[in-house]
Design a protein around this motif. Structure first.
Motif, mmCIF file in Angstrom:
data_model
loop_
_atom_site.group_PDB
_atom_site.id
_atom_site.type_symbol
_atom_site.label_atom_id
_atom_site.label_comp_id
_atom_site.label_asym_id
_atom_site.label_seq_id
_atom_site.Cartn_x
_atom_site.Cartn_y
_atom_site.Cartn_z
ATOM 1 N N UNK A 330 0.819 -1.210 0.000
ATOM 2 C CA UNK A 330 0.000 0.000 0.000
ATOM 3 C C UNK A 330 0.856 1.264 0.000
ATOM 4 N N UNK A 331 2.042 1.181 0.583
ATOM 5 C CA UNK A 331 2.927 2.347 0.588
ATOM 6 C C UNK A 331 3.392 2.699 -0.830
ATOM 7 N N UNK A 332 3.530 1.662 -1.679
ATOM 8 C CA UNK A 332 3.907 1.896 -3.074
ATOM 9 C C UNK A 332 2.861 2.756 -3.776
ATOM 10 N N UNK A 333 1.595 2.614 -3.419
ATOM 11 C CA UNK A 333 0.509 3.374 -4.038
ATOM 12 C C UNK A 333 0.273 4.720 -3.340
ATOM 13 N N UNK A 334 1.173 5.057 -2.414
ATOM 14 C CA UNK A 334 1.110 6.381 -1.806
ATOM 15 C C UNK A 334 0.291 6.477 -0.542
ATOM 16 N N UNK A 335 -0.143 5.354 0.038
ATOM 17 C CA UNK A 335 -0.925 5.400 1.263
ATOM 18 C C UNK A 335 0.012 5.420 2.480
ATOM 19 N N UNK A 336 -0.227 6.280 3.472
ATOM 20 C CA UNK A 336 0.610 6.303 4.687
ATOM 21 C C UNK A 336 0.366 5.072 5.553
ATOM 22 N N UNK A 337 1.440 4.396 5.951
ATOM 23 C CA UNK A 337 1.305 3.121 6.688
ATOM 24 C C UNK A 337 2.083 3.142 8.005
ATOM 25 N N UNK A 338 2.449 4.321 8.486
ATOM 26 C CA UNK A 338 3.230 4.377 9.727
ATOM 27 C C UNK A 338 2.495 3.742 10.901
ATOM 28 N N UNK A 339 1.158 3.902 10.932
ATOM 29 C CA UNK A 339 0.391 3.320 12.041
ATOM 30 C C UNK A 339 0.462 1.797 12.040
ATOM 31 N N UNK A 340 0.577 1.193 10.865
ATOM 32 C CA UNK A 340 0.720 -0.262 10.798
ATOM 33 C C UNK A 340 2.035 -0.714 11.417
ATOM 34 N N UNK A 341 3.105 0.030 11.122
ATOM 35 C CA UNK A 341 4.394 -0.339 11.709
ATOM 36 C C UNK A 341 4.410 -0.079 13.213
ATOM 37 N N UNK A 342 3.683 0.954 13.665
ATOM 38 C CA UNK A 342 3.556 1.172 15.113
ATOM 39 C C UNK A 342 2.813 0.019 15.772
ATOM 40 N N UNK A 343 1.760 -0.471 15.085
ATOM 41 C CA UNK A 343 1.020 -1.609 15.636
ATOM 42 C C UNK A 343 1.895 -2.868 15.688
ATOM 43 N N UNK A 344 2.823 -3.008 14.712
ATOM 44 C CA UNK A 344 3.726 -4.162 14.726
ATOM 45 C C UNK A 344 4.609 -4.166 15.970
ATOM 46 N N UNK A 345 4.935 -2.980 16.483
ATOM 47 C CA UNK A 345 5.701 -2.923 17.728
ATOM 48 C C UNK A 345 4.876 -3.456 18.899
ATOM 49 N N UNK A 346 3.547 -3.227 18.859
ATOM 50 C CA UNK A 346 2.678 -3.808 19.880
ATOM 51 C C UNK A 346 2.647 -5.335 19.749
ATOM 52 N N UNK A 347 2.523 -5.804 18.513
ATOM 53 C CA UNK A 347 2.509 -7.256 18.289
ATOM 54 C C UNK A 347 3.852 -7.863 18.688
ATOM 55 N N UNK A 348 4.928 -7.079 18.557
ATOM 56 C CA UNK A 348 6.245 -7.574 18.989
ATOM 57 C C UNK A 348 6.242 -7.921 20.476
ATOM 58 N N UNK A 349 5.612 -7.087 21.299
ATOM 59 C CA UNK A 349 5.526 -7.386 22.730
ATOM 60 C C UNK A 349 4.738 -8.673 22.969
ATOM 61 N N UNK A 350 3.642 -8.843 22.193
ATOM 62 C CA UNK A 350 2.867 -10.083 22.317
ATOM 63 C C UNK A 350 3.692 -11.285 21.865
ATOM 64 N N UNK A 351 4.450 -11.099 20.792
ATOM 65 C CA UNK A 351 5.331 -12.165 20.296
ATOM 66 C C UNK A 351 6.342 -12.547 21.364
ATOM 67 N N UNK A 352 6.885 -11.538 22.040
ATOM 68 C CA UNK A 352 7.852 -11.801 23.099
ATOM 69 C C UNK A 352 7.218 -12.614 24.228
ATOM 70 N N UNK A 353 5.963 -12.293 24.572
ATOM 71 C CA UNK A 353 5.277 -13.044 25.636
ATOM 72 C C UNK A 353 5.044 -14.500 25.231
ATOM 73 N N UNK A 354 4.649 -14.719 23.964
ATOM 74 C CA UNK A 354 4.441 -16.105 23.521
ATOM 75 C C UNK A 354 5.763 -16.873 23.506
ATOM 76 N N UNK A 355 6.849 -16.182 23.151
ATOM 77 C CA UNK A 355 8.166 -16.834 23.207
ATOM 78 C C UNK A 355 8.527 -17.212 24.641
ATOM 79 N N UNK A 356 8.260 -16.296 25.585
ATOM 80 C CA UNK A 356 8.594 -16.568 26.986
ATOM 81 C C UNK A 356 7.819 -17.780 27.513
ATOM 82 N N UNK A 357 6.533 -17.890 27.118
ATOM 83 C CA UNK A 357 5.744 -19.056 27.544
ATOM 84 C C UNK A 357 6.302 -20.337 26.939
ATOM 85 N N UNK A 358 6.681 -20.276 25.663
ATOM 86 C CA UNK A 358 7.246 -21.454 25.007
ATOM 87 C C UNK A 358 8.545 -21.866 25.678
#
Length: 729
Positions: A330-358
């Protein structure tokens, strides 16, 4: 004749008695002199005793006089030395005076230099003031130059605003300068000039409008139906967008569900972008941006909700890669996607928690399956395999022939390698997130710290706190955590290598692994001390003393021999422990054993005991002292470990040797023989023996009748009570 001999004998006996009383007065504390003086007044030779006392006083006076005469010469020498000091003090005064005169002379040049410095400082202040004035004038000149440029390019409105700022803001600050007064006088002329030019341009614009009015009207008439079509199209597309943005309820179960959802959204906005660039007026950028803002908020909300259900780190990682692809497209077509990358940082914390449980499950399996025994190796190949998995170097071990053993067990290299695998898993998520090396390094270090301080720490603590864990396992855990603590620097180097961020960087997070392993080691040490004391208590429960026996055996009790053998074999296992841990465990065990034996001797259930029972108890204590002297753990200074039993030793010696005169005479002195014997403890034990004196011939060694024995115990008990009451008062 016989009477004279008898009188002479009585006189000699009286003289000897008086001499003994005098010695006792000289050596006895004033608090205990009453009974001694009473014995003098009870006798018939009071006058003769006073004569001896006067003679003794005169002898002491002569000795004092000799001692004073002996030290007189020292006093004279001190006066002589004092006179010498007076001369030296006068010399020192002269030197101080001379030094002051030289200092005054040398200070003249310093005063001249200070005056020159003062002039330089004055010049410096003048220059600084000049610079400050120029800094105030520069903005005025810059604004005036800007005004001229705007008038030259016919930007009339900005020129008026600049003129207003110049007149009301900048010129008042420097109004006392002559060039500013010239500008102030020129402002009305400039304003009139701008007004004239603006009116001329307005007349030209109005004339142009009059000429083109008919064409403008014709174009407007052709466009009342186009607006209807555009509104209909946009309304329908908004409805379609809402349908596309509604995710299926089971989207979080598989990656295909997320992929289908993203494909629909991308397809919708690719079509809209194509229409924007190939038609005129059907859609515009404002409409597209509004639609994208709505879509972005709904997409992020849906992803937050559905990703929270995911407990598989691999699925979370695949979802992250899919979101990155979605955002990049979508960024190629000129749409701003910074909020998606910010949300990925939130998912990173969740990913870290699932790793810790594993990894919590991985660590639990490793610790549960470990045999807690040093790793044996029989060949060079096996040796290199272990050192390849875990950074370990020991030149002494390398020199030993095969077969040989590493000091740590299997869980050390396994845990170390799993920590590295966790770091790799964290690194995978940071790829393609457009993060700097420092941000990636910080993310990995923070996640690794959570793994060490929370997940691994809890796993180790759970193993240490197991009910059925043995001393051998606890010792091996201490050894293992010591080696894992040393390996933390290699983990730091490993992270530095994969992120290319040096640990000396200002904002670099440090690993807290050493704290985790130290805490685990300390917990294991405390558990060892507790475990040892529990084992000692189990052996002591087997103690079966016959407190009423008349005779003692010739060897220590069987239960104590078994206990000492257990302690020797246990401390032999401590050879690989740090010296301080082994010493603390040994000292703790000896102190606990000594305290428990003392409690066994003084417990209320033992109401009576004999001297024979005490002698048997003494044999057991000697066995304990022999164990302490044998040095079961290296590193103790001579007799340090044996001091754990000093309270028992002094108490038993006092009763077995029946040395009450020494105890009562020396009580309270810092170097007394029975310093560690508390009178309350002694009285408690004496009361237990008092009731058995009539039934058992425990005092046969004194060769007195039963009445004298009872009287002797009562006398000692009374004196002990006096000590106790005087101590409390």
């Amino acid at each position: 004749m016989e009477r004279s001999k008898m009188a002479e004998a009585e006189s000699l006996e009286t003289a000897a008695e008086h001499e003994r009383i005098l010695r006792e007065i000289e050596s006895t504390d004033t608090a205990c002199i009453g009974p001694t003086l009473r014995s003098v007044y009870d006798g018939e030779e009071h006058g003769r005793f006073m004569e001896k006392l006067e003679t003794r006083i005169r002898n002491h006076d002569r000795e004092i006089e000799k001692m004073c005469n002996f030290h007189y010469q020292g006093f004279v020498d001190s006066i002589t030395e004092l006179l010498k000091v007076r001369g030296e003090a006068q010399k020192l005064k002269n030197q101080v005076t001379d030094t002051n005169r030289k200092l005054q002379h040398e200070g003249k040049e310093l005063v001249i230099a200070m005056e020159e410095l003062k002039q330089c400082r004055l010049q410096q202040r003048n220059i600084s003031a000049t610079v400050d004035k120029l800094m105030l004038c520069l903005p005025v000149l810059e604004m005036y130059s800007k005004l001229r440029d705007q008038m030259k390019t016919k930007r009339h409105y900005p020129a008026l605003k600049t003129l207003e700022h110049l007149e009301h803001t900048y010129l008042p600050q420097v109004s006392h300068y002559r060039f500013c007064k010239v500008m102030v006088d020129n402002i009305p002329k400039l304003r009139e000039e701008i007004k004239d030019v603006s009116m001329s341009d307005l007349k030209d614009f109005l004339e142009s409008i009059r000429k083109h009015s008919d064409k403008i009207g014709e174009t407007a008439m052709k466009q009342g139906a186009r607006e209807t079509f555009e509104n209909y199209y946009r309304k329908q597309r908004r409805k379609q967008a809402r349908l596309v943005l509604q995710p299926p309820s089971n989207m979080h179960e598989t990656l295909d569900g997320y992929r289908k959802y993203f494909n629909q959204i991308v397809g919708f906005f690719v079509v809209e972008d194509h229409i924007l660039h190939t038609t005129q007026g059907l859609v515009n950028r404002a409409y597209i941006d509004e639609l994208w803002e709505m879509a972005l908020s709904k997409t992020i909300a849906a992803l937050r909700t559905h990703s929270s259900y995911c407990s598989d780190p691999n699925l979370v990682l695949d979802l992250k890669n899919l979101i990155v692809l979605f955002a990049d497209t979508l960024q190629v077509y000129g749409f701003p996607v910074n909020q998606l990358f910010d949300m990925l940082l939130e998912i990173r914390d969740q990913y870290s928690e699932t790793l810790l449980k594993k990894w919590a499950g991985i660590f639990r399996n490793i610790l549960d399956s470990d045999n807690y025994s040093p790793i044996p190796v029989t060949s060079e190949e096996m040796y290199k395999k272990v050192t390849g998995q875990f950074p370990f170097q020991d030149t002494e071990l390398e020199k030993q022939p095969f077969p040989k053993k590493f000091p740590f067990s299997e869980f050390v290299p396994k845990v170390y390698n799993q920590i590295k695998e966790f770091i790799y898993a964290c690194l995978k998520f940071s790829e393609d997130l457009h993060l700097s090396s420092t941000e990636i390094d910080d993310m990995i270090r923070k996640s690794t710290n959570l793994l060490l301080t929370r997940t691994l720490s809890n796993s180790l603590q759970n193993v240490i706190k197991r009910k059925n864990i043995g001393l051998t396992e606890l010792v091996q855990i201490i050894i293992n955590t010591t080696h894992l603590e040393k390996s933390c620097k290699y983990l730091e180097e490993f992270i530095t290598k994969i992120t290319n961020v040096l640990p000396e960087t200002v904002h670099t997070t440090k690993l807290y692994g050493t704290t985790t392993f130290k805490d685990a080691r300390h917990a294991a040490e405390e558990e060892i001390y507790t475990n040892l004391n529990q084992k000692i208590d189990q052996f002591l429960q087997l103690a079966d003393y016959d407190w009423m026996t008349g005779d003692s055996g010739n060897k220590a009790s069987d239960y104590l021999v078994d206990l000492i053998a257990f302690l020797r074999s246990t401390f032999a296992v401590f050879t690989h422990l740090p010296g301080k841990v082994a010493q603390t465990a040994c000292m703790s065990a000896c102190k606990h054993l000594a305290t428990s034996l003392m409690q066994l001797l003084l417990e209320a259930e033992v109401r009576q005991l004999t001297l024979g029972a005490l002698q048997q108890f003494n044999l057991d204590v000697r066995e304990c002292e022999q164990f302490a002297r044998s040095g079961p753990v290296p590193g103790f200074q001579e007799d340090t470990l044996q001091l754990a039993f000093i309270d028992l030793r002094q108490l038993l010696d006092l009763f077995i040797q029946w040395d009450w005169s020494t105890y009562l005479a020396d009580y309270g002195q810092p170097n007394c023989k029975y310093l560690r014997v508390n009178p309350v403890t002694a009285l408690t034990l004496l009361e237990k023996m008092k009731d058995t004196s009539r039934k058992n011939n425990v005092f046969a060694q004194f060769r007195k009748n039963e009445r004298d024995k009872q009287k002797l115990i009562d006398t000692v008990a009374r004196q002990l009570r006096g000590l106790i009451s005087s101590h409390h008062s």
